[in-house]
Design a protein around this motif. Structure first.
Motif, PDB file in Angstrom:
ATOM      1  N   THR A 282      27.949  -4.646   9.965  1.00 52.84           N
ATOM      2  CA  THR A 282      26.692  -3.955   9.673  1.00 52.84           C
ATOM      3  C   THR A 282      25.595  -4.998   9.521  1.00 52.84           C
ATOM      4  N   GLU A 283      24.343  -4.559   9.697  1.00 50.67           N
ATOM      5  CA  GLU A 283      23.197  -5.476   9.649  1.00 50.67           C
ATOM      6  C   GLU A 283      22.050  -4.856   8.848  1.00 50.67           C
ATOM      7  N   PHE A 284      22.344  -4.424   7.630  1.00 48.30           N
ATOM      8  CA  PHE A 284      21.305  -3.821   6.808  1.00 48.30           C
ATOM      9  C   PHE A 284      20.380  -4.887   6.242  1.00 48.30           C
ATOM     10  N   GLY A 285      19.117  -4.543   6.083  1.00 50.12           N
ATOM     11  CA  GLY A 285      18.139  -5.487   5.555  1.00 50.12           C
ATOM     12  C   GLY A 285      17.252  -4.850   4.511  1.00 50.12           C
ATOM     13  N   ARG A 286      16.273  -4.058   4.962  1.00 51.73           N
ATOM     14  CA  ARG A 286      15.301  -3.444   4.059  1.00 51.73           C
ATOM     15  C   ARG A 286      15.981  -2.698   2.907  1.00 51.73           C
ATOM     16  N   SER A 287      17.024  -1.947   3.204  1.00 53.18           N
ATOM     17  CA  SER A 287      17.633  -1.099   2.183  1.00 53.18           C
ATOM     18  C   SER A 287      18.311  -1.891   1.077  1.00 53.18           C
ATOM     19  N   LEU A 288      18.659  -3.141   1.328  1.00 55.36           N
ATOM     20  CA  LEU A 288      19.270  -3.965   0.288  1.00 55.36           C
ATOM     21  C   LEU A 288      18.247  -4.537  -0.689  1.00 55.36           C
ATOM     22  N   LEU A 289      17.013  -4.756  -0.239  1.00 54.49           N
ATOM     23  CA  LEU A 289      16.044  -5.495  -1.058  1.00 54.49           C
ATOM     24  C   LEU A 289      14.789  -4.724  -1.441  1.00 54.49           C
ATOM     25  N   ALA A 290      14.393  -3.740  -0.651  1.00 55.88           N
ATOM     26  CA  ALA A 290      13.049  -3.162  -0.825  1.00 55.88           C
ATOM     27  C   ALA A 290      12.783  -2.679  -2.242  1.00 55.88           C
ATOM     28  N   LYS A 291      13.706  -1.910  -2.817  1.00 55.50           N
ATOM     29  CA  LYS A 291      13.459  -1.295  -4.121  1.00 55.50           C
ATOM     30  C   LYS A 291      13.476  -2.307  -5.263  1.00 55.50           C
ATOM     31  N   HIS A 292      13.859  -3.539  -4.970  1.00 58.78           N
ATOM     32  CA  HIS A 292      14.047  -4.519  -6.043  1.00 58.78           C
ATOM     33  C   HIS A 292      12.974  -5.596  -6.059  1.00 58.78           C
ATOM     34  N   GLY A 293      11.855  -5.326  -5.397  1.00 62.99           N
ATOM     35  CA  GLY A 293      10.759  -6.283  -5.389  1.00 62.99           C
ATOM     36  C   GLY A 293       9.454  -5.652  -5.838  1.00 62.99           C
ATOM     37  N   THR A 294       8.678  -6.404  -6.589  1.00 66.54           N
ATOM     38  CA  THR A 294       7.355  -5.968  -7.050  1.00 66.54           C
ATOM     39  C   THR A 294       6.379  -7.121  -6.870  1.00 66.54           C
ATOM     40  N   VAL A 295       5.247  -6.840  -6.259  1.00 59.98           N
ATOM     41  CA  VAL A 295       4.173  -7.830  -6.194  1.00 59.98           C
ATOM     42  C   VAL A 295       3.174  -7.487  -7.287  1.00 59.98           C
ATOM     43  N   LEU A 296       2.926  -8.458  -8.151  1.00 57.35           N
ATOM     44  CA  LEU A 296       2.015  -8.255  -9.276  1.00 57.35           C
ATOM     45  C   LEU A 296       0.733  -9.039  -9.000  1.00 57.35           C
ATOM     46  N   ALA A 297      -0.402  -8.315  -8.958  1.00 62.19           N
ATOM     47  CA  ALA A 297      -1.674  -8.944  -8.587  1.00 62.19           C
ATOM     48  C   ALA A 297      -2.738  -8.642  -9.636  1.00 62.19           C
ATOM     49  N   ARG A 298      -3.446  -9.681 -10.054  1.00 61.94           N
ATOM     50  CA  ARG A 298      -4.503  -9.533 -11.052  1.00 61.94           C
ATOM     51  C   ARG A 298      -5.742  -8.918 -10.413  1.00 61.94           C
ATOM     52  N   VAL A 299      -6.389  -8.047 -11.154  1.00 65.51           N
ATOM     53  CA  VAL A 299      -7.670  -7.487 -10.713  1.00 65.51           C
ATOM     54  C   VAL A 299      -8.757  -8.518 -11.009  1.00 65.51           C
ATOM     55  N   GLU A 300      -9.280  -9.101  -9.947  1.00 63.44           N
ATOM     56  CA  GLU A 300     -10.315 -10.138 -10.122  1.00 63.44           C
ATOM     57  C   GLU A 300     -11.661  -9.510 -10.465  1.00 63.44           C
ATOM     58  N   TYR A 301     -11.975  -8.400  -9.798  1.00 65.48           N
ATOM     59  CA  TYR A 301     -13.219  -7.687 -10.075  1.00 65.48           C
ATOM     60  C   TYR A 301     -12.973  -6.182  -9.985  1.00 65.48           C
ATOM     61  N   ALA A 302     -13.686  -5.444 -10.815  1.00 68.09           N
ATOM     62  CA  ALA A 302     -13.703  -3.984 -10.733  1.00 68.09           C
ATOM     63  C   ALA A 302     -15.142  -3.569 -10.447  1.00 68.09           C
ATOM     64  N   LYS A 303     -15.358  -2.838  -9.375  1.00 67.11           N
ATOM     65  CA  LYS A 303     -16.724  -2.512  -8.965  1.00 67.11           C
ATOM     66  C   LYS A 303     -16.769  -1.070  -8.481  1.00 67.11           C
ATOM     67  N   ARG A 304     -17.920  -0.640  -8.045  1.00 68.01           N
ATOM     68  CA  ARG A 304     -18.083   0.709  -7.506  1.00 68.01           C
ATOM     69  C   ARG A 304     -18.892   0.617  -6.221  1.00 68.01           C
ATOM     70  N   SER A 305     -18.595   1.518  -5.289  1.00 69.16           N
ATOM     71  CA  SER A 305     -19.359   1.616  -4.054  1.00 69.16           C
ATOM     72  C   SER A 305     -19.337   3.068  -3.617  1.00 69.16           C
ATOM     73  N   GLY A 306     -20.529   3.658  -3.421  1.00 71.37           N
ATOM     74  CA  GLY A 306     -20.577   5.071  -3.084  1.00 71.37           C
ATOM     75  C   GLY A 306     -19.956   5.924  -4.158  1.00 71.37           C
ATOM     76  N   ASP A 307     -20.073   5.471  -5.396  1.00 73.40           N
ATOM     77  CA  ASP A 307     -19.528   6.143  -6.576  1.00 73.40           C
ATOM     78  C   ASP A 307     -17.999   6.159  -6.608  1.00 73.40           C
ATOM     79  N   ARG A 308     -17.347   5.311  -5.772  1.00 71.81           N
ATOM     80  CA  ARG A 308     -15.885   5.198  -5.853  1.00 71.81           C
ATOM     81  C   ARG A 308     -15.529   3.872  -6.510  1.00 71.81           C
ATOM     82  N   PRO A 309     -14.647   3.907  -7.507  1.00 66.21           N
ATOM     83  CA  PRO A 309     -14.196   2.649  -8.117  1.00 66.21           C
ATOM     84  C   PRO A 309     -13.341   1.856  -7.134  1.00 66.21           C
ATOM     85  N   ILE A 310     -13.504   0.541  -7.168  1.00 70.99           N
ATOM     86  CA  ILE A 310     -12.720  -0.358  -6.315  1.00 70.99           C
ATOM     87  C   ILE A 310     -12.189  -1.496  -7.180  1.00 70.99           C
ATOM     88  N   ALA A 311     -10.879  -1.655  -7.165  1.00 79.85           N
ATOM     89  CA  ALA A 311     -10.245  -2.783  -7.844  1.00 79.85           C
ATOM     90  C   ALA A 311      -9.949  -3.852  -6.793  1.00 79.85           C
TER      91      ALA A 311
END
Length: 444
Positions: A282-311
């Motif tokens: 067998t040659e499984f890939g995504r199914s072995l790892l996908a659910k076990h990873g998280t990318v954590l990213a800091r919000v550098e700026y919080a702004k608004r455009s057209g009255d929609r919030p943007i992080a």
């Protein structure tokens, strides 16, 4: 602890321990406990549908998460080998200590040098087409090999919901198209002319492919193996490589479908393949790892455009290329955390979660309902253990993010460096930094 509980513990600890922060605004987190559990589930699923002693090699598709510590963990903890599709992936597998006997080389464009190396090492090779097979003929004649040799066939059973990942369509670039005029007869004759060819390979696609369609592709390969063995008057094909491609649920924390679901379906539709007469790969890939990873990213700026919030965060196209360019096919879940790494309170607010790249489409989520993200908060991009944090896209010369493995208990989270952050010096070096005057030379 459940996977979501481990993730919440890890996010908080990552902030507290400085894994992420103002000077380290992005990091990938890999749940070691979850990876081990998926590996054990894979082995148990196929062990449950094959007789004791049946040779089964599970070879992790290195392309999914090309990280040496991940390959090492899978190999040492669960005896899961490596499916490689380039010299780079083979080098990673070898660096992880994966033995040649537990390595499979697949690629539609293998060079003579790649084939020569694989055959010299005794790595299993699945030929993609007649021209490649002719190269193998010549190489094996000049230097005998112990490599198991197979042929990849395309059963042409159709595609799934993501065309770019469907490899068993009528015009797929992969393998020998079985339903083309004369192709099946050519395959049978090819095996009869080469009694040393003992494997048959198929892989119908990945993500968006229903299990029933995957099973049909495997059944087509099994029927062909039976036909070849009958024509040979012996069991010439002793191993069938059924590929991988188990879909991943990107809508919740539930792991579905499971390896057990797929194995039971194969047992129902292709019982002869699992009765002990054939070895399996067998040659499984995504199914072995996908659910076990998280990318954590800091919000550098919080702004608004057209009255929609943007992080505006530090996670975008460089880690989630498919999501940015094809969001309908590759939506990702986002979880909101505050500046201390705790789940963000508050009512859901429609907002965009944007990346750092300089083009308008660099969005991880558009008009997504989340607790309102503020400057200094964190956006956690979930289910990113495969094809995300390690598949870097160098737009704007953005650096590769650091990746940390973690083990979590209610009282403690321990991190280990899987990959350090890419340095500016490394970015300059790979961008020709040692040859700044190369284009200033006189051109004759």
């Amino acid at each position: 602890m459940s996977a979501p509980q481990r993730r919440e513990q890890a996010v908080r600890a990552a902030v507290e321990q400085g894994i992420v922060g103002p000077d380290a605004p992005i990091a990938g987190l890999l749940d070691v406990t979850g990876i081990r559990a998926s590996a054990a589930a894979l082995r148990a699923a196929f062990g449950g549908v094959t007789p004791p002693g049946t040779p089964v090699l599970h070879a992790f598709a290195v392309k999914a998460t090309p990280l040496v510590p991940v390959l090492r963990l899978l190999y040492e903890h669960a005896a899961i080998g490596a499916e490689v599709a380039s010299p780079g992936e083979l080098a990673l597998a070898r660096a992880a200590g994966v033995r040649p006997a537990h390595t499979v080389l697949d690629s539609p464009a293998k060079t003579p040098a790649e084939l020569r190396e694989a055959l010299a090492l005794g790595i299993a090779v699945n030929a993609d087409n007649p021209q490649e097979l002719a190269r193998i003929d010549a190489l094996a004649a000049s230097a005998p090999t112990t490599s198991p040799i197979g042929l990849r066939v395309n059963p042409q059973i159709g595609g799934g919901s993501i065309g770019a990942l469907s490899t068993a369509t009528a015009t797929s670039k992969f393998g020998v198209a079985l339903r083309d005029p004369g192709a099946r007869e050519w395959v049978v004759r090819t095996y009869l002319d080469r009694p040393w060819m003992t494997r048959l390979h198929t892989h119908s696609g990945s993500q968006g492919l229903p299990l029933e369609l995957m099973a049909r592709g495997v059944a087509a390969a099994y029927d062909l193996a039976e036909e070849i063995n009958a024509a040979a008057g012996r069991q010439q094909i002793d191993t069938v490589d059924i590929g991988g491609g188990l879909p991943v649920n990107f809508t919740s924390d539930a792991e579905a479908p499971t390896y057990a679901d797929y194995a039971r379906l194969l047992k129902q539709h292709v019982p002869g393949l699992l009765d002990g007469r054939y070895g399996l790969v067998t040659e499984f890939g995504r199914s072995l790892l996908a659910k076990h990873g998280t990318v954590l990213a800091r919000v550098e700026y919080a702004k608004r455009s057209g009255d929609r919030p943007i992080a505006v965060t530090h996670a975008g196209v460089q880690i989630a290329t498919r999501t940015v360019y094809a969001p309908e096919s590759w939506p990702l879940r986002i979880a909101a955390y505050d500046a201390k790494g705790l789940p963000k309170p508050g009512p859901p607010v429609a907002q965009d979660v944007a990346g750092p790249a300089c083009f308008a489409g660099d969005l991880l989520a558009e008009n997504r309902l989340l607790p309102l993200l503020d400057q200094g908060d964190y956006a956690a991009v979930l289910d990113t253990g495969a094809y995300y944090m390690a598949a870097h896209y160098a737009y704007n010369s953005l650096a590769r993010a650091p990746i940390h493995g973690f083990t979590a208990t209610p009282d403690e989270v321990r991190f280990s460096v899987v990959r350090p952050p890419q340095t500016l010096a490394e970015i300059v070096a790979e961008s020709g930094g040692k040859h700044p005057d190369a284009l200033l030379q006189d051109v004759l």
